[in-house]
Scaffold this motif. Sequence first.
Motif, short mmCIF file in Angstrom:
data_model
loop_
_atom_site.label_atom_id
_atom_site.label_comp_id
_atom_site.label_asym_id
_atom_site.label_seq_id
_atom_site.Cartn_x
_atom_site.Cartn_y
_atom_site.Cartn_z
N THR A 16 46.10 -37.77 -44.17
CA THR A 16 46.50 -36.37 -43.97
C THR A 16 45.80 -35.66 -42.82
N GLU A 17 44.69 -36.22 -42.30
CA GLU A 17 43.95 -35.52 -41.26
C GLU A 17 44.78 -35.31 -40.00
N TYR A 18 45.59 -36.30 -39.63
CA TYR A 18 46.33 -36.21 -38.37
C TYR A 18 47.83 -36.02 -38.57
N LEU A 19 48.29 -35.97 -39.81
CA LEU A 19 49.66 -35.55 -40.06
C LEU A 19 49.68 -34.03 -40.21
N ALA A 158 43.84 -22.35 -37.28
CA ALA A 158 43.95 -23.43 -38.26
C ALA A 158 42.69 -23.63 -39.08
N LEU A 159 41.63 -22.85 -38.82
CA LEU A 159 40.46 -22.87 -39.70
C LEU A 159 40.80 -22.32 -41.08
N ALA A 163 46.23 -24.50 -43.46
CA ALA A 163 47.09 -24.31 -42.29
C ALA A 163 47.44 -25.63 -41.62
N SER A 164 46.51 -26.59 -41.62
CA SER A 164 46.65 -27.89 -40.95
C SER A 164 46.38 -27.74 -39.46
N ARG A 165 45.23 -28.27 -39.04
CA ARG A 165 44.87 -28.20 -37.63
C ARG A 165 45.91 -28.87 -36.76
N ALA A 166 46.32 -30.08 -37.15
CA ALA A 166 47.34 -30.79 -36.37
C ALA A 166 48.64 -30.00 -36.34
N GLY A 167 49.04 -29.46 -37.50
CA GLY A 167 50.31 -28.75 -37.58
C GLY A 167 50.34 -27.50 -36.72
N PHE A 186 47.86 -33.91 -27.49
CA PHE A 186 46.84 -32.91 -27.19
C PHE A 186 46.13 -32.47 -28.47
N ALA A 187 46.87 -32.35 -29.56
CA ALA A 187 46.26 -31.99 -30.84
C ALA A 187 45.23 -33.03 -31.26
#
Length: 264
Positions: A16-19, A158-159, A163-167, A186-187
Amino acid sequence: MGPLQLILVALVQGLTEYLPISSTAHLILLPRLFGWSDQGLAVDVAANTGTLLAVIAYFRKDLAVYVRALFRGDGDGDQSARRMIPLLALASLPVLVVGIAAGDWIAGDARRPGVIAWATIGFGLVLGAADRWGPQERRLGQVNWRNALVFGLAQAVALIPGASRAGVVISAGRLLGFDRESSARFAFLLALPVGVFVAGKDSLDLVSGALPLSQLPSLLLVAALSAVVGYLVIGGLLGWLRRRSLQVFVGYRLALGAVLLFVF
């Protein structure tokens, strides 16, 4: 903590970290579903370190080009390669500022299940709109200083847990006119500066707590498993985005947010 919990935490973090689906939402739901206690700082550090190593490993060739271009002025004649590290540094400033200024709120009240659930849903809708209506005219090499600042502000937003940082960063890229793959690349690259900073800070906190050596094998397992899964997820998502849209992730986020509201 049993081996099943360690393995599932590592798998969830890696998946889930990068999705664009919010690792925070999944990690808060996991112990609730199984009736487990929180896994603790040591396991969190190991899992986050694993996914950080995954993005370093996946983009190792790109990073080597950027470093050579920055210090030697080459990069196969591509001036965009020379700019990439300064652009990533600029884009990392907003999240550091916001993280320091609002760190207590982010680690406290913002982690309430209701906040995470609504952030999962709300930013999922933003991702869906940006992906559906955003143009796809620009590539990674066309990122400029203004774009980098917008990417950085998105990462700071996204903090908000859920929210999801990648999203959020991918959403910003799509709204800026970048194609799906370039926005995701880039994300992922933007995860590196802050990821290194957070990993270093958490590791110092962990060492100051005198971690027992008996936990080391378990932590290495978590780091290795999350690294392998994270590496596969990065490659899989980039391949997916070359052919398909992000709408399946939007639908998943809406369902996940509804489950969080129901469960909590």
